[in-house]
Write an enzyme that holds these catalytic residues in place. Structure first.
Site, PDB file in Angstrom:
ATOM      1  N   LYS A 161       1.799  -3.630   6.895  1.00 26.92           N
ATOM      2  CA  LYS A 161       2.231  -3.698   5.484  1.00 26.92           C
ATOM      3  C   LYS A 161       3.728  -3.440   5.377  1.00 26.92           C
ATOM      4  O   LYS A 161       4.437  -4.121   4.618  1.00 26.92           O
ATOM      5  CB  LYS A 161       1.452  -2.677   4.643  1.00 26.92           C
ATOM      6  CG  LYS A 161      -0.010  -3.016   4.464  1.00 26.92           C
ATOM      7  CD  LYS A 161      -0.208  -4.215   3.536  1.00 26.92           C
ATOM      8  CE  LYS A 161      -1.618  -4.727   3.521  1.00 26.92           C
ATOM      9  NZ  LYS A 161      -1.804  -5.990   2.816  1.00 26.92           N
ATOM     10  N   TYR A 189      -2.409  -1.052  10.856  1.00 23.49           N
ATOM     11  CA  TYR A 189      -2.596  -1.612   9.508  1.00 23.49           C
ATOM     12  C   TYR A 189      -1.396  -1.260   8.623  1.00 23.49           C
ATOM     13  O   TYR A 189      -0.794  -2.126   7.987  1.00 23.49           O
ATOM     14  CB  TYR A 189      -3.893  -1.088   8.871  1.00 23.49           C
ATOM     15  CG  TYR A 189      -3.931  -1.361   7.386  1.00 23.49           C
ATOM     16  CD1 TYR A 189      -4.167  -2.645   6.910  1.00 23.49           C
ATOM     17  CD2 TYR A 189      -3.654  -0.348   6.458  1.00 23.49           C
ATOM     18  CE1 TYR A 189      -4.150  -2.910   5.544  1.00 23.49           C
ATOM     19  CE2 TYR A 189      -3.635  -0.610   5.097  1.00 23.49           C
ATOM     20  CZ  TYR A 189      -3.881  -1.892   4.646  1.00 23.49           C
ATOM     21  OH  TYR A 189      -3.844  -2.154   3.296  1.00 23.49           O
ATOM     22  N   SER A 199       0.840  -1.201   0.000  1.00 18.52           N
ATOM     23  CA  SER A 199       0.000   0.000   0.000  1.00 18.52           C
ATOM     24  C   SER A 199       0.868   1.241   0.000  1.00 18.52           C
ATOM     25  O   SER A 199       1.977   1.236   0.562  1.00 18.52           O
ATOM     26  CB  SER A 199      -0.863  -0.025   1.264  1.00 18.52           C
ATOM     27  OG  SER A 199      -1.492   1.210   1.473  1.00 18.52           O
TER      28      SER A 199
END
Ligand code: NAD
Ligand code: WQD
Length: 339
Positions: free
Chosen positions: A153, A149, A124
């Site tokens: 990643k 989150y 991302s």
């Protein structure tokens, strides 16, 4: 030869499975359906005339993974499976690290044991944190994501970099998505968030279809031309095609590479609302609200590296993104049946 698609019943996964099947690939989906339904893949089968293999299960289940790698002739993996809600990750960090980090570790261990070393990972743009300048190229240092989150990643990217450095048999693509949006042009598959959407476009489209009252525009005082946040929204079908290009590249190139998958153009929140109004033919109610914690002002990609290496560029513009989203949302006002 079969491609294993973890999380293939989800939003980006189902669009990618459709493109893979349409181009003749054999596909096996592993999904625990924690954020998706079987219906997406039933519709992919109806659209393509081909039925993807499907196993309901968890990517953290090593015994299951070993069985899948033994039973199927798997040549590569596209790893979408993971949790993605930023606010939820702040409240439930262990669940996020377990799903996203442990899930990837377990998958890589099973791949090693099965002698499969081709992996495409859903990363991302969040790994860049608050960028020093835009557009963002892959040469920009990764920053400090502001939530669990985003950190999950970045952690997975670092783990995969170590893995590729330690063992030259791996070929790994880190695909850094900017803001996925839109739906398949058929209007039969699209984004179906559970509960109130966190992301902008599903929120706008649910207002347009009458499920929600109005859009709260998070911040009208950013240093941008209209004061609202700017992002690089990329059509999900373009994004899906980026995975096919990466899979192809990895067959010929060992090692690890990161690619931005974005369009190179940024649009503001108000641009998005007005473009959606043009697509659906009526006004969208909105109000300017306070900024959302953790948001950055502006972020868009330099997509040049993907164009050079992969021969991939986003082809679909804002008007098509909105028309396709509206076709999906108006044809499926409550998302997939049975959710
Ligand atoms: P999604 O929730 O629609 O798809 C994820 C799928 O993975 C779902 O079908 C879910 O049921 C499945 N899943 C989750 N945990 C699992 C597990 N432990 N085992 C097996 N299946 C599991 O989300 P999406 O938007 O399609 O995102 C796909 C990937 O892309 C995710 O890794 C996400 O973090 C990443 N990503 C998404 C965005 C975005 O804005 N949509 C942006 C950047 C990166
Ligand atoms: C876009 C713009 C908001 C909702 C997030 C994650 C990122 C990646 C993609 C996935 C911003 C504004 C939004 C609303 C609004 N996730 N907005 N009202 O924040 O760029 O990225 O999704 O895996 O990691 O952080 O996307 O769609 O939430 O917001 O005004 O109701 O819309 O402030 O400017 P974001 P988004």
């Amino acid at each position: 030869m079969t491609l294993l698609i973890t999380g293939g019943a989800g939003y980006i996964g189902s669009h990618t499975v459709l493109e893979l099947l349409s181009t003749g690939h054999d596909v096996l989906v592993l999904d625990n359906l924690s954020n998706s339904s079987r219906e997406s893949l039933a519709r992919v089968a109806a659209l393509t005339g081909r039925t993807p293999g499907f196993v309901q299960g968890d990517v953290r289940d090593r015994t299951l993974l070993d069985r899948l790698f033994t039973q199927h002739d798997i040549s590569g993996v596209v790893h979408f499976a993971g949790l993605k809600a930023v606010g939820e990750s702040v409240r439930e960090p262990l669940r996020y690290y377990d799903n996203n980090v442990t899930g990837t570790l377990t998958l890589c261990q099973a791949m090693m044991a099965a002698d499969v070393h081709r992996l495409v990972f859903s990363s991302s743009a969040t790994v860049y944190g608050d960028p020093a300048s835009t557009p963002i190229s892959e040469a920009c240092p990764t920053g400090q994501p502001t939530n669990p989150y985003g950190r999950s990643k970045l952690m997975v990217e670092q783990i995969l970099q170590d893995l590729a450095a330690a063992d030259p048999r791996w070929s790994i693509a880190l695909l850094r998505y900017f803001n996925p949006a839109g739906a398949h042009a058929s209007g039969r598959i699209g984004e179906d968030p559970r509960g109130t959407p966190n992301n902008l476009l599903p929120y706008i489209s649910q207002v347009a279809v009458g499920r929600l009252a109005q859009v709260s525009v998070f911040g009208g005082d950013y240093p941008t031309p209209d004061g609202t946040g700017i992002r690089d929204y990329i059509h999900v079908v373009d994004l899906a095609l980026g995975h096919l290009a990466a899979l192809d590249y990895l067959q010929r190139h060992p090692g690890l590479q990161a690619w931005n998958l974005g369009t190179g153009t940024g649009y503001s929140v108000l641009d998005m609302i007005h473009a959606f109004e043009a697509a659906c033919g009526h006004a969208i109610a909105y109000t300017i609200a306070p900024r959302r914690a953790g948001d950055i002002a502006a972020c868009w990609a330099d997509p040049g590296k993907a164009a050079r290496d992969l021969g991939w560029r986003a082809q679909r513009g804002l008007a098509q993104m909105m028309a396709d989203t509206w076709r999906w949302q108006s044809g499926n006002p409550d998302g997939y049946p049975g959710d």
